[in-house]
Scaffold this motif. Structure first.
Motif, mmCIF file in Angstrom:
data_model
loop_
_atom_site.group_PDB
_atom_site.id
_atom_site.type_symbol
_atom_site.label_atom_id
_atom_site.label_comp_id
_atom_site.label_asym_id
_atom_site.label_seq_id
_atom_site.Cartn_x
_atom_site.Cartn_y
_atom_site.Cartn_z
ATOM 1 N N LEU B 16 0.832 -1.202 0.000
ATOM 2 C CA LEU B 16 0.000 0.000 0.000
ATOM 3 C C LEU B 16 0.872 1.260 0.000
ATOM 4 N N CYS B 17 0.219 2.390 -0.274
ATOM 5 C CA CYS B 17 0.860 3.700 -0.241
ATOM 6 C C CYS B 17 1.596 3.865 1.090
ATOM 7 N N PRO B 18 2.811 4.339 1.140
ATOM 8 C CA PRO B 18 3.599 4.922 0.043
ATOM 9 C C PRO B 18 4.605 3.949 -0.582
ATOM 10 N N ILE B 19 4.539 2.651 -0.270
ATOM 11 C CA ILE B 19 5.612 1.736 -0.655
ATOM 12 C C ILE B 19 5.792 1.598 -2.175
ATOM 13 N N VAL B 21 5.364 3.633 -4.667
ATOM 14 C CA VAL B 21 6.053 4.803 -5.213
ATOM 15 C C VAL B 21 7.515 4.829 -4.760
ATOM 16 N N VAL B 22 7.746 4.517 -3.491
ATOM 17 C CA VAL B 22 9.122 4.532 -2.972
ATOM 18 C C VAL B 22 9.964 3.461 -3.676
ATOM 19 N N SER B 25 10.745 4.536 -7.161
ATOM 20 C CA SER B 25 11.749 5.598 -7.105
ATOM 21 C C SER B 25 13.149 5.027 -6.877
ATOM 22 N N ASN B 26 13.259 4.054 -5.968
ATOM 23 C CA ASN B 26 14.564 3.426 -5.723
ATOM 24 C C ASN B 26 15.029 2.645 -6.944
ATOM 25 N N ALA B 52 1.298 10.389 -11.420
ATOM 26 C CA ALA B 52 1.684 11.628 -10.728
ATOM 27 C C ALA B 52 3.178 11.627 -10.418
ATOM 28 N N TRP B 53 3.678 10.473 -9.995
ATOM 29 C CA TRP B 53 5.107 10.366 -9.704
ATOM 30 C C TRP B 53 5.926 10.589 -10.979
ATOM 31 N N SER B 56 6.039 14.292 -11.942
ATOM 32 C CA SER B 56 6.863 15.191 -11.133
ATOM 33 C C SER B 56 8.340 14.819 -11.151
ATOM 34 N N THR B 57 8.680 13.604 -11.572
ATOM 35 C CA THR B 57 10.099 13.229 -11.595
ATOM 36 C C THR B 57 10.669 13.224 -13.009
#
Lengths: 171, 79
Positions: B16-19, B21-22, B25-26, B52-53, B56-57
């Motif tokens: 679940l959020c935020p995992i 996305v994290v 990102s990693n 969204a991620w 913004s990235t």
């Protein structure tokens, strides 16, 4: 002004209950994953979130919208919302402990990270954490009680970062 | 036609959020620009959060589809 600097987010975490512990850490880790620079300033009860073992509880009596559900049993049973009047919540000894246990179990069932895990993830993502010196003085907290990697500062420390941040939140 | 080079496959099912996305990102930092991560997830939130991620990235969402409660998406590292 630097044009290409990363976006910045500044959060004040002022609450120490289990439910209110989540938003600052969830937002901070997500923002860091979006390449933002994040500082969380922990003040008043929020400061307890920096302790090595977070002992935050939920306070259902002051959160009337909190759904009271059971994290075990068949599906239909878990979906029931139990209407528990404040007079019971306020008078049953250790009701908060029970509600806290149920919420922790629910989070675990749904695979939500514990606060300690989420906090460590934030540190791994270079989220900066600052403890409020004044609150430490008032409540008698010592830096040794906190996890490693925490800075100590005051309102000016926070405002110096926040005044140049794109997002500022008070939680 | 350009070829899609999937360098990494991630299983985010049950998280679940935020995992999610994290983890994306990693993982994006570990692949070469131009290459792609393919991930599967079950949290419906990723259908909003991953685009969204990406926005913004500065990474690119190549595809995203949902079938039987499992969301499969591909993110391309642009730079």
């Amino acid at each position: 002004m630097e044009e290409n600097r990363p976006k910045r987010m500044a959060i004040i975490a002022s609450q120490g209950t289990l439910d209110w512990a989540y938003p600052p850490f969830i937002l901070a880790s997500t923002a860091a994953a979006m390449n933002m620079e994040v500082t969380i300033f922990f003040t008043f009860y929020g400061l307890t979130l920096l302790k090595k073992k977070v002992k935050g509880k939920v306070a259902p009596q002051t959160n009337p919208a909190m759904p009271m559900r059971m994290p075990f049993g068949p599906n239909w049973f878990q979906k029931l919302t139990w209407p528990i009047p404040n007079v019971i919540m306020g008078n049953v000894p250790f009701f908060e402990n029970m509600a806290t246990g149920l919420m922790k179990k629910t989070f675990k069932n749904k695979k939500v990270m514990s606060i300690e895990e989420l906090r460590q993830m934030c540190l791994d993502l270079n989220v900066k954490m600052v403890g409020c010196q004044m609150t430490m003085d008032v409540f008698g907290f010592k830096k040794e009680e906190f996890i490693d990697g925490v800075d100590i500062g005051g309102a000016a420390t926070f405002l110096n970062f926040a005044s140049d941040a794109d997002i500022q939140l008070f939680v | 036609m350009s070829t899609i080079n999937i360098e990494k496959v991630l299983d985010l099912k049950g998280l679940l959020c935020p995992i999610p996305v994290v983890k994306i990102s990693n993982a994006i930092k570990e692949i070469e620009p131009g290459n792609v991560i393919e991930a599967t997830a079950t949290d419906p939130g990723v259908m909003m959060d991953i685009p969204a991620w990406c926005a913004s990235t500065g990474n690119e969402l190549d595809s995203m589809e949902e079938a039987g409660g499992v969301i499969t998406f591909r993110v391309k590292r642009l730079k």
